[in-house]
Design a protein around this motif. Structure first.
Motif, short mmCIF file in Angstrom:
data_model
loop_
_atom_site.label_atom_id
_atom_site.label_comp_id
_atom_site.label_asym_id
_atom_site.label_seq_id
_atom_site.Cartn_x
_atom_site.Cartn_y
_atom_site.Cartn_z
N UNK A 35 0.84 -1.19 0.00
CA UNK A 35 0.00 0.00 0.00
C UNK A 35 0.88 1.25 0.00
N UNK A 36 0.65 2.15 -0.96
CA UNK A 36 1.53 3.31 -1.10
C UNK A 36 1.41 4.30 0.05
N UNK A 37 0.30 4.23 0.79
CA UNK A 37 0.10 5.16 1.90
C UNK A 37 0.48 4.57 3.26
N UNK A 38 0.57 3.23 3.32
CA UNK A 38 0.86 2.57 4.59
C UNK A 38 1.61 1.28 4.30
N UNK A 39 2.92 1.27 4.55
CA UNK A 39 3.74 0.12 4.17
C UNK A 39 3.49 -1.12 5.02
N UNK A 40 2.68 -0.99 6.08
CA UNK A 40 2.31 -2.17 6.86
C UNK A 40 1.16 -2.94 6.22
N UNK A 41 0.50 -2.34 5.22
CA UNK A 41 -0.57 -3.02 4.49
C UNK A 41 0.01 -3.59 3.21
N UNK A 42 -0.06 -4.91 3.07
CA UNK A 42 0.53 -5.60 1.93
C UNK A 42 -0.46 -6.65 1.42
N UNK A 43 -0.55 -6.76 0.10
CA UNK A 43 -1.37 -7.78 -0.54
C UNK A 43 -0.46 -8.78 -1.26
N UNK A 44 -0.84 -10.05 -1.22
CA UNK A 44 -0.07 -11.11 -1.86
C UNK A 44 -0.99 -11.92 -2.76
N UNK A 45 -0.58 -12.11 -4.02
CA UNK A 45 -1.32 -12.95 -4.96
C UNK A 45 -0.65 -14.32 -4.98
N UNK A 60 -4.05 -12.68 -0.22
CA UNK A 60 -3.83 -12.49 1.21
C UNK A 60 -3.55 -11.01 1.49
N UNK A 61 -3.86 -10.60 2.73
CA UNK A 61 -3.63 -9.22 3.14
C UNK A 61 -3.11 -9.19 4.57
N UNK A 62 -2.13 -8.32 4.80
CA UNK A 62 -1.66 -8.06 6.16
C UNK A 62 -1.85 -6.59 6.49
N UNK A 63 -2.18 -6.31 7.75
CA UNK A 63 -2.31 -4.93 8.24
C UNK A 63 -1.16 -4.57 9.18
N UNK A 64 -0.33 -5.56 9.51
CA UNK A 64 0.73 -5.35 10.51
C UNK A 64 2.11 -5.71 9.97
N UNK A 65 2.33 -5.42 8.69
CA UNK A 65 3.67 -5.63 8.12
C UNK A 65 4.07 -7.07 7.97
N UNK A 66 3.11 -7.98 7.91
CA UNK A 66 3.42 -9.38 7.66
C UNK A 66 3.44 -10.27 8.88
N UNK A 67 3.16 -9.72 10.07
CA UNK A 67 3.11 -10.57 11.27
C UNK A 67 1.94 -11.53 11.20
N UNK A 68 0.79 -11.03 10.73
CA UNK A 68 -0.39 -11.88 10.56
C UNK A 68 -0.98 -11.63 9.18
N UNK A 69 -1.59 -12.68 8.63
CA UNK A 69 -2.17 -12.61 7.28
C UNK A 69 -3.61 -13.08 7.30
N UNK A 70 -4.46 -12.42 6.51
CA UNK A 70 -5.84 -12.86 6.29
C UNK A 70 -6.03 -13.16 4.82
#
Length: 222
Positions: A35-45, A60-70
């Motif tokens: 995410x360009x506005x928040x580097x702790x938000x990441x999407x994985x295909x 998959x998506x993380x809100x905490x820089x990859x510690x947990x994934x949904x």
């Protein structure tokens, strides 16, 4: 040795050191979007395993820089995410190309009911599937590659494996689609599905297949 697994790593020092951040069962990953506005938000295909069904596929998506994934997008155990693009203006809008496929030692199957193009406007909370009613090809789809224009984000391209491989274009941000061309747009679509748009020219497209081909007219000719 089995090199599948241990797939997501993170560096905080420009690549000198790396930390393992999970998703080891996804087997194969095609795209990572920060995410360009928040580097702790990441999407994985995640494409998943090539050699059999597994549930660790999708987006998959993380809100905490990859510690947990949904897992925010999942279709079935044979359908992975072959491509993922984000709107350059709206970081909560993403398009995902879901691809049902399977490899065996003697054959390869590309396409199925699980394949499809999905759009989210809320960062993956909800997704809407685009279909032939929106201008995409009829029947079962295979692999598709996606590209979004940075200079005009409402222009999106999709290179879609169907009964005939074709390049499709949306000019309204991914709601409606129209076939641009099915001539000289590539070969072996289950191998090659990478297209890129010049960030300053929405009509200049690079298509990576056996060759690198170039279009200057929005995909009509390459």
């Amino acid at each position: 040795a089995d090199f599948e697994g241990y797939k997501i790593f993170k560096s905080l020092d420009g690549g000198k050191n790396w930390s393992f951040m999970g998703l080891e069962k996804t087997k194969a990953i095609h795209r990572i979007i920060v995410d360009r506005q928040n580097s702790n938000i990441v999407y994985v295909a995640a494409l998943g395993s090539a050699w059999g069904a597994n549930s660790e596929r999708g987006v998959y998506k993380t809100l905490d820089g990859g510690k947990t994934w949904n897992k925010v997008l999942f279709v079935n155990e044979e359908t992975g995410c072959a491509d993922l693009v984000v709107d350059p203006v709206n970081p909560n809008k993403l398009l995902a190309a879901m691809w049902e496929y399977g490899r065996k030692p003697w054959t390869f199957r590309s396409g199925g009911k699980g394949s499809g193009l999905y759009v989210t406007f809320d960062g993956g909370e909800t997704w809407k599937k685009r279909t032939d009613k929106d201008g995409l090809p009829k029947g079962e789809l295979g692999r598709m590659g996606l590209a979004i224009s940075h200079s005009k984000p409402k222009i999106i391209y999709a290179l879609i494996e169907a009964e005939k491989l074709g390049l499709y274009k949306s000019t309204d941000g991914g709601f409606k689609w129209k076939k641009v061309s099915d001539k000289n747009v590539g070969n072996r679509p289950f191998y090659y599905a990478d297209i890129y748009v010049d960030p300053q020219n929405e009509n200049r497209i690079y298509n990576l297949w056996t060759y690198t081909s170039l279009s200057e007219d929005g995909g009509k000719t390459f």
